[in-house]
Design an enzyme around this catalytic site. Sequence first.
Site, PDB file in Angstrom:
ATOM      1  N   ARG A 215      67.094  56.783  42.094  1.00  0.00           N
ATOM      2  CA  ARG A 215      66.714  55.436  41.681  1.00  0.00           C
ATOM      3  C   ARG A 215      65.392  55.437  40.920  1.00  0.00           C
ATOM      4  O   ARG A 215      65.218  54.656  39.976  1.00  0.00           O
ATOM      5  CB  ARG A 215      66.659  54.529  42.910  1.00  0.00           C
ATOM      6  CG  ARG A 215      68.062  54.106  43.343  1.00  0.00           C
ATOM      7  CD  ARG A 215      68.265  54.035  44.826  1.00  0.00           C
ATOM      8  NE  ARG A 215      69.678  53.764  45.107  1.00  0.00           N
ATOM      9  CZ  ARG A 215      70.607  54.727  45.181  1.00  0.00           C
ATOM     10  NH1 ARG A 215      70.275  56.002  45.006  1.00  0.00           N
ATOM     11  NH2 ARG A 215      71.869  54.411  45.431  1.00  0.00           N
TER      12      ARG A 215
ATOM     13  N   ASP B   2      59.810  55.014  57.824  1.00  0.00           N
ATOM     14  CA  ASP B   2      60.686  54.492  56.775  1.00  0.00           C
ATOM     15  C   ASP B   2      60.513  52.990  56.581  1.00  0.00           C
ATOM     16  O   ASP B   2      60.303  52.526  55.467  1.00  0.00           O
ATOM     17  CB  ASP B   2      62.147  54.767  57.127  1.00  0.00           C
ATOM     18  CG  ASP B   2      62.643  56.077  56.560  1.00  0.00           C
ATOM     19  OD1 ASP B   2      62.977  56.098  55.371  1.00  0.00           O
ATOM     20  OD2 ASP B   2      62.684  57.069  57.306  1.00  0.00           O
TER      21      ASP B   2
ATOM     22  N   ILE C  73      66.441  58.313  46.852  1.00  0.00           N
ATOM     23  CA  ILE C  73      65.358  57.555  46.242  1.00  0.00           C
ATOM     24  C   ILE C  73      64.956  58.166  44.913  1.00  0.00           C
ATOM     25  O   ILE C  73      64.566  57.446  43.972  1.00  0.00           O
ATOM     26  CB  ILE C  73      64.148  57.445  47.198  1.00  0.00           C
ATOM     27  CG1 ILE C  73      63.145  56.403  46.682  1.00  0.00           C
ATOM     28  CG2 ILE C  73      63.463  58.792  47.397  1.00  0.00           C
ATOM     29  CD1 ILE C  73      63.681  54.999  46.601  1.00  0.00           C
ATOM     30  N   ALA C  74      65.044  59.491  44.780  1.00  0.00           N
ATOM     31  CA  ALA C  74      64.705  60.136  43.509  1.00  0.00           C
ATOM     32  C   ALA C  74      65.661  59.690  42.407  1.00  0.00           C
ATOM     33  O   ALA C  74      65.247  59.501  41.253  1.00  0.00           O
ATOM     34  CB  ALA C  74      64.741  61.655  43.658  1.00  0.00           C
TER      35      ALA C  74
ATOM     36  N   HIS D   5      56.454  66.102  53.121  1.00  0.00           N
ATOM     37  CA  HIS D   5      55.484  65.510  52.208  1.00  0.00           C
ATOM     38  C   HIS D   5      54.199  66.309  52.140  1.00  0.00           C
ATOM     39  O   HIS D   5      53.665  66.563  51.047  1.00  0.00           O
ATOM     40  CB  HIS D   5      55.179  64.071  52.622  1.00  0.00           C
ATOM     41  CG  HIS D   5      56.289  63.117  52.324  1.00  0.00           C
ATOM     42  ND1 HIS D   5      56.161  61.749  52.467  1.00  0.00           N
ATOM     43  CD2 HIS D   5      57.557  63.320  51.880  1.00  0.00           C
ATOM     44  CE1 HIS D   5      57.297  61.162  52.124  1.00  0.00           C
ATOM     45  NE2 HIS D   5      58.154  62.100  51.792  1.00  0.00           N
TER      46      HIS D   5
ATOM     47  N   LYS E  73      56.441  57.081  49.960  1.00  0.00           N
ATOM     48  CA  LYS E  73      55.869  56.621  51.226  1.00  0.00           C
ATOM     49  C   LYS E  73      56.713  57.130  52.393  1.00  0.00           C
ATOM     50  O   LYS E  73      57.935  57.283  52.258  1.00  0.00           O
ATOM     51  CB  LYS E  73      55.735  55.091  51.237  1.00  0.00           C
ATOM     52  CG  LYS E  73      57.045  54.306  51.099  1.00  0.00           C
ATOM     53  CD  LYS E  73      57.679  54.038  52.445  1.00  0.00           C
ATOM     54  CE  LYS E  73      59.019  53.410  52.280  1.00  0.00           C
ATOM     55  NZ  LYS E  73      59.844  53.481  53.495  1.00  0.00           N
TER      56      LYS E  73
ATOM     57  N   SER F 193      64.424  71.847  44.074  1.00  0.00           N
ATOM     58  CA  SER F 193      64.951  71.698  45.428  1.00  0.00           C
ATOM     59  C   SER F 193      64.976  73.061  46.080  1.00  0.00           C
ATOM     60  O   SER F 193      65.091  74.097  45.398  1.00  0.00           O
ATOM     61  CB  SER F 193      66.363  71.099  45.386  1.00  0.00           C
ATOM     62  OG  SER F 193      66.943  71.110  46.683  1.00  0.00           O
TER      63      SER F 193
END
Length: 353
Positions: free
Chosen positions: A34, A191, A31-32, A94, A112, A52
Site C-alpha cells: 500500500r 499494532d 503495508i509495503a 524494526h 509504526k 527480504s
Amino acid sequence: MTFPRHLPRPRILDQDRVPRLRWGIAGPGWIAERFVSALKAHTHQQVVAVQSSDPARARAFAERMGVPRSFGGRDMLADPEVDVVYVATVHNRHLPDALAAIEAGKHVLVEKPLALNAGEGRRLRDAARERGVFLMEAYWADFLPKFDVIRQLLADGALGDVRTVIADHGEWFGPDHRIMRADLAGGPMLDLGTYPVALATGVLGRPDRIVAAGGDMPGGVNGQCSMLLSHSGGAQSVLHTSILGHTPGDATISGTGGMLTVPGRFYTPGPFTLTANDLSTRLVFEEERNHYAQLFHQAVHLASCVGEGRIESPVRSLDDSLLTLEVMDEARRQLDIVFQEEQPTAHKQAGPS
C-alpha cells in the site's frame, strides 16, 4: 477565547518542491504494498529496490509492484542508488533492520511502532543522530490533512482548555494472523494501541499517572487493554484497544470551549466535527475516506525534511514516538506483557520479513 467561524485549511506540501528520493523497501508485506502504491500514484518519489530475508518474496514483490531491483537479506543496503529505506518488517525486526539501514548511511522511515519499547527506540534515535541521517516513525496519521487541521485548531485554542481525550481502536483478526503470534510481539498494543496512545499524548502531553487493565488470549498474547491516563492540570485520557472484536474506533477531544469528534477509524482519512459547547456553532471537515492511498503524505514530508537538511521531523519528532512507547511500556508492565526479545535469556528468533 473565540470559537472559530470556519475551519483552517490543511497545509499540504507541494511535492514538486521536495527532492525526488530513491526508496528501498525492507519487508515486502501488506503495508509495503500500500505504501508503494501510494507513492507511485501520488508522488514523484522513486521506489527502486526491495529486500527480504526470502529472496523469492522480494522478487515476487518487485514484479508485482514494478520495482526495478530485488535483494535477499540486507544486500540492498549496499546499493548506492538507494537514498532512504522504508522498514516495513514485523515489529521485532524494526530495531535490527533500521539499525542496519542507519549504519549503511541511509535515511530511514520505520513503520509504526518505531520499536518494541522505548529503550530500543532510544538506540535508533542515538544511532541516527550519530550517523547524521534522518529517522522517523511512519505514524501516518500525523501527516494526514485532517490532522493538520486538528493541530491548527488546538494551537489556536479553538477548544479552550482541553480536559479530555477519548479514543478507541479494536479489530477482529483470524487465528493465523501475525498479530496472534507471541513470537512476533503480537497483541493489540503495538499494532492498534499506538493510535489512541499517540493521539492522547500528542494532545495532552506526558501523563502523570497511568492505570491499565486488560486480559490475555490463548496463545500467550494480550487480547485487549484499557488505559486511564492522568495529565497535568487534571486532564484525562480514556483509551482502549482490542483484537477480540471490532469496536467503533472513534475519538473525542473535549475542552472548555468545544468538542471535536472523529468517527472511526479515527486515525484514517475522513471527516470530523467541531461543536461549540453552547451548541451555537457546528463545523464539519469533509474528506474522502480513501484510507491507505494517503500514506504518501509521510513520504513527501520526509523528502522535504531531507531537502532542508533535517535529521528529525518537526511534525512527528522522535520524542513524540518515544513518549508513545513509554506509555505503552508502562501499560504492558502493569499487565505483565513481556515480548520475547525483552526476556534476557530468551532465544531471539527473527520473524519473516
